[in-house]
Design an enzyme around this catalytic site. Structure first.
Site, mmCIF file in Angstrom:
data_model
loop_
_atom_site.group_PDB
_atom_site.id
_atom_site.type_symbol
_atom_site.label_atom_id
_atom_site.label_comp_id
_atom_site.label_asym_id
_atom_site.label_seq_id
_atom_site.Cartn_x
_atom_site.Cartn_y
_atom_site.Cartn_z
ATOM 1 N N ASP A 234 -2.714 -6.035 -7.533
ATOM 2 C CA ASP A 234 -3.200 -7.088 -6.642
ATOM 3 C C ASP A 234 -3.319 -8.421 -7.390
ATOM 4 O O ASP A 234 -3.839 -8.466 -8.502
ATOM 5 C CB ASP A 234 -4.581 -6.646 -6.145
ATOM 6 C CG ASP A 234 -5.115 -7.502 -5.015
ATOM 7 O OD1 ASP A 234 -4.477 -7.529 -3.957
ATOM 8 O OD2 ASP A 234 -6.176 -8.123 -5.192
ATOM 9 N N GLU A 295 2.092 -7.880 -7.074
ATOM 10 C CA GLU A 295 1.873 -8.744 -5.921
ATOM 11 C C GLU A 295 1.633 -10.132 -6.493
ATOM 12 O O GLU A 295 0.555 -10.431 -6.995
ATOM 13 C CB GLU A 295 0.658 -8.320 -5.096
ATOM 14 C CG GLU A 295 0.562 -9.144 -3.824
ATOM 15 C CD GLU A 295 -0.833 -9.660 -3.476
ATOM 16 O OE1 GLU A 295 -1.037 -10.074 -2.327
ATOM 17 O OE2 GLU A 295 -1.714 -9.699 -4.347
HETATM 18 C C1 GLC Z 1 -4.352 -9.491 -2.225
HETATM 19 C C2 GLC Z 1 -4.519 -8.521 -1.087
HETATM 20 C C3 GLC Z 1 -5.380 -9.149 -0.048
HETATM 21 C C4 GLC Z 1 -6.713 -9.459 -0.655
HETATM 22 C C5 GLC Z 1 -6.561 -10.339 -1.887
HETATM 23 C C6 GLC Z 1 -7.820 -10.354 -2.695
HETATM 24 O O1 GLC Z 1 -3.607 -10.553 -1.872
HETATM 25 O O2 GLC Z 1 -3.271 -8.144 -0.606
HETATM 26 O O3 GLC Z 1 -5.517 -8.327 1.057
HETATM 27 O O4 GLC Z 1 -7.520 -10.107 0.266
HETATM 28 O O5 GLC Z 1 -5.573 -9.871 -2.744
HETATM 29 O O6 GLC Z 1 -7.987 -9.133 -3.339
#
Ligand code: GLC
Ligand code: MG
Length: 591
Positions: A234, A295
């Site tokens: 994340d 991500e």
């Molecule tokens: C990422 C997740 C999202 C979350 C954010 C903070 O982007 O996909 O859903 O709110 O991180 O953890």
């Protein structure tokens, strides 16, 4: 790519011909993570086993057969850790425990065991940028004095201004409002501030602190020892912040925050790469091929590619593809650029159209500005044309699934689920909605619990009929049991596409860019993976298919003109095997 590979022979029938340009070589015998189709489960909304209206691990275990029938290779689970659920579990209070709402560690092991016995790999979500404010470390930090080791695991700073009344810098939270919250000292006086790129209840960790590194290595091992096949990391571009936390006037948001070539001081700093090199070494000590997926909302593809150099992560989400508008030239270019960027570092490309953070592609593609990315859609905003959106979404997915590399699917897209665009405000849960005072509708509309059975309570999501977010009435006709075995349904389209993709080994295939005689580049994307030609028509006119070609699958009905030629209507994709005589052999394509 520049050379025309064959000279077309005179064409007696008037049927269009194809000219191909090689783009990407096939990767036979590639490891699983270079070619897989991965299905994202958002546990809160997949299947509820105990009737509390929130999906859970036993619910997932019971429905894994659906993923096997569908034909995916792996599952990625969004967080299920102990958490106050302020941000749907992306606020972790204990990285080694399951939140009671989702079940127990035994439930996790049962789910993992069942998935593995069904041949599915399991990737879990790791949230290293921030913890929950309920994490033991943060509680300790608040109770400790400024400058103490406990505070040193987070980013605490004195405020600016005469009495420290101003935040330490001008950063904004991605969910709206300032990125800093002031603490209160034990004696009741205002104290230091702490950084949170997201909600005030998601304090950022300080990755300059070796203790933080050690803790996350230990967390990785905890789950690797249990047998997980990998981690989706994340906010992978956010862990390290620029030295001195300088002010920044750019927009801090998931998407636009990265638009500035990645130079914002909170994202894409050089220091993150050493973290992933270390983690890669940890994963490589485990048997099997365990993977890391970034991500990282970074616009520039060559910057994303740096996360998947061969001693770092295995995959990174290709959000550039997701954010490309519905436009033939731009989509084709996005595919070519994506492959070029990942090929340059020897990594697989990923493709993704929907996830739990964005408006579903069925809705995005039904907006006037087709393929734009609003921050949620509320009843007062432009409502998508659902029929057009679904038609294009099916076409977009069929295009995506023909591409080599890794495809990510988000739960419910195999049902053609619409975004919930008229959710009552009282039902909303996304912190982005609250922190922006409703200016951002937020992500609840794509997180609505799945409809499994049209006629059952909560459409089969929960035995009690409860559902933590309300399901719109339209979900009944999208329920799995209303589509299974129904020719032409979105579910059957996905199932057939995934079956053919596996059979033809498209994930490990080559890619050629194709010019179709008589069709302008702005009217169609035409690509070839191995022998399979995938065509997406964008309009305004239908695309005339080469004579005698064998249509394997199409996202909508094809028509025939008065000369008996097959026509691919606008907003439709077809997978075809052209008759051999129309297809010049690509030379050198396989490198
Ligand atoms: C990422 C997740 C999202 C979350 C954010 C903070 O982007 O996909 O859903 O709110 O991180 O953890
Ligand atoms: Mg439940």
């Amino acid at each position: 790519m520049d050379a025309l590979l064959d000279t077309p022979t005179p064409n007696a029938t008037g049927a269009p011909r194809l000219h191909v340009h090689p783009v990407h070589p096939a990767t036979p015998d590639a490891q699983w993570w270079r070619t897989a189709v991965v299905y994202q489960v958002y546990p809160r909304s997949f299947a509820d086993s105990d009737g509390d209206g929130v999906g859970d691990l036993p619910g997932i275990t019971a429905r894994l057969g659906h993923l096997v029938d569908l034909g995916v290779d792996a599952v990625w689970l969004s967080p299920f850790y102990r958490s106050p659920q302020v941000d749907g579990g992306y606020d972790v209070a204990d990285y080694r425990a399951i939140d009671p709402v989702f079940g127990t560690l035994d439930d996790f092991d049962a789910m993992l065991g069942r998935a593995h016995s069904l041949g599915l790999r399991v990737i879990i979500d790791l949230v290293p940028n921030h913890t929950s404010d309920e994490h033991a470390w943060f509680r300790e930090a608040l109770a400790a004095a400024p400058g103490s080791p406990a505070r040193g695991r987070y980013v605490f700073r004195p405020g600016r201004g005469a009495t420290g009344e101003l935040p330490p810098n001008n950063w904004h939270s991605i969910f709206g409002g300032p990125a800093w919250t002031r603490t209160t000292d034990p004696d009741g006086t205002p104290g230091e501030w702490y950084l949170h790129l997201f909600d005030t209840r998601q304090p950022d960790l300080d990755w300059g602190n070796p203790e933080v590194h050690a803790e996350f290595e230990s967390v990785l091992r905890f789950w690797l020892d249990r047998g997980v096949d990998g981690f989706r990391v994340d906010v992978a571009h956010g862990l390290v912040k620029a030295e001195g936390l300088p002010d920044w006037d750019g927009v801090t948001s998931m998407v636009e925050g990265s638009r500035s070539d990645g130079s914002g001081p909170m994202f894409d700093q050089e220091g993150v790469h050493e973290i992933y090199r270390t983690w890669r070494r940890v994963l490589d000590t485990y048997p099997g091929e365990r993977i890391l997926v970034a991500e990282a909302w970074i616009d520039a593809l060559p910057r994303i590619a740096r996360y998947v150099r061969d001693d770092e992560m295995h995959q990174a989400f290709n959000f550039a593809f997701l954010t490309t508008p519905w436009d033939a030239n731009r989509l084709r270019q996005s595919v070519l650029d994506s492959l070029a960027a990942s090929d340059a570092v020897g990594a697989p490309t990923t493709w993704v159209l929907s996830n739990h953070d964005v408006v579903r592609h069925t809705a995005r593609l039904g907006l006037t500005e087709a393929g734009s990315l609003p921050k949620g859609i509320g009843a007062g905003e432009e409502q998508p044309d659902t029929e057009l959106g679904l038609r294009r979404a099916r076409a977009a997915t069929l295009l995506m699934l023909a591409l080599p590399g890794v495809s990510y699917l988000y739960q419910g897209e195999e049902l053609g689920l619409p975004e919930h665009t008229t959710m009552p405000d009282e039902a909303r849960q996304d912190p982005a909605w609250f922190r922006t005072g409703g200016a951002e509708t937020g992500r609840d509309g794509c997180r609505v619990p799945l409809p499994w059975e049209a006629g059952a309570p909560a459409h089969g999501f929960s035995p009690s009929g409860r559902s933590w977010l309300p399901q719109p009435a339209s979900f009944a006709r999208h329920a799995l049991d209303a589509q299974r075995g129904v020719a032409g349904s979105t579910y059957e389209l996905y199932r057939q596409a995934l079956g053919l993709r596996r059979h033809l080994a498209l994930g490990a295939g080559s890619l050629d860019c194709v010019d179709l005689e008589g069709t302008a580049p702005s009217e169609a994307v035409v690509l070839r993976n191995g022998e399979l030609v995938v065509l997406t028509a964008f309009g305004p006119d239908p695309v005339v298919l080469p004579e005698g070609c064998d249509v394997l699958l199409a996202s909508g009905s094809l028509a025939t003109d008065e000369r008996g030629r097959l026509l691919l209507p606008p907003d439709t994709t077809a997978w075809v095997l052209p008759a051999a005589r129309h297809l010049p052999r690509a030379r050198g394509a396989q490198g």
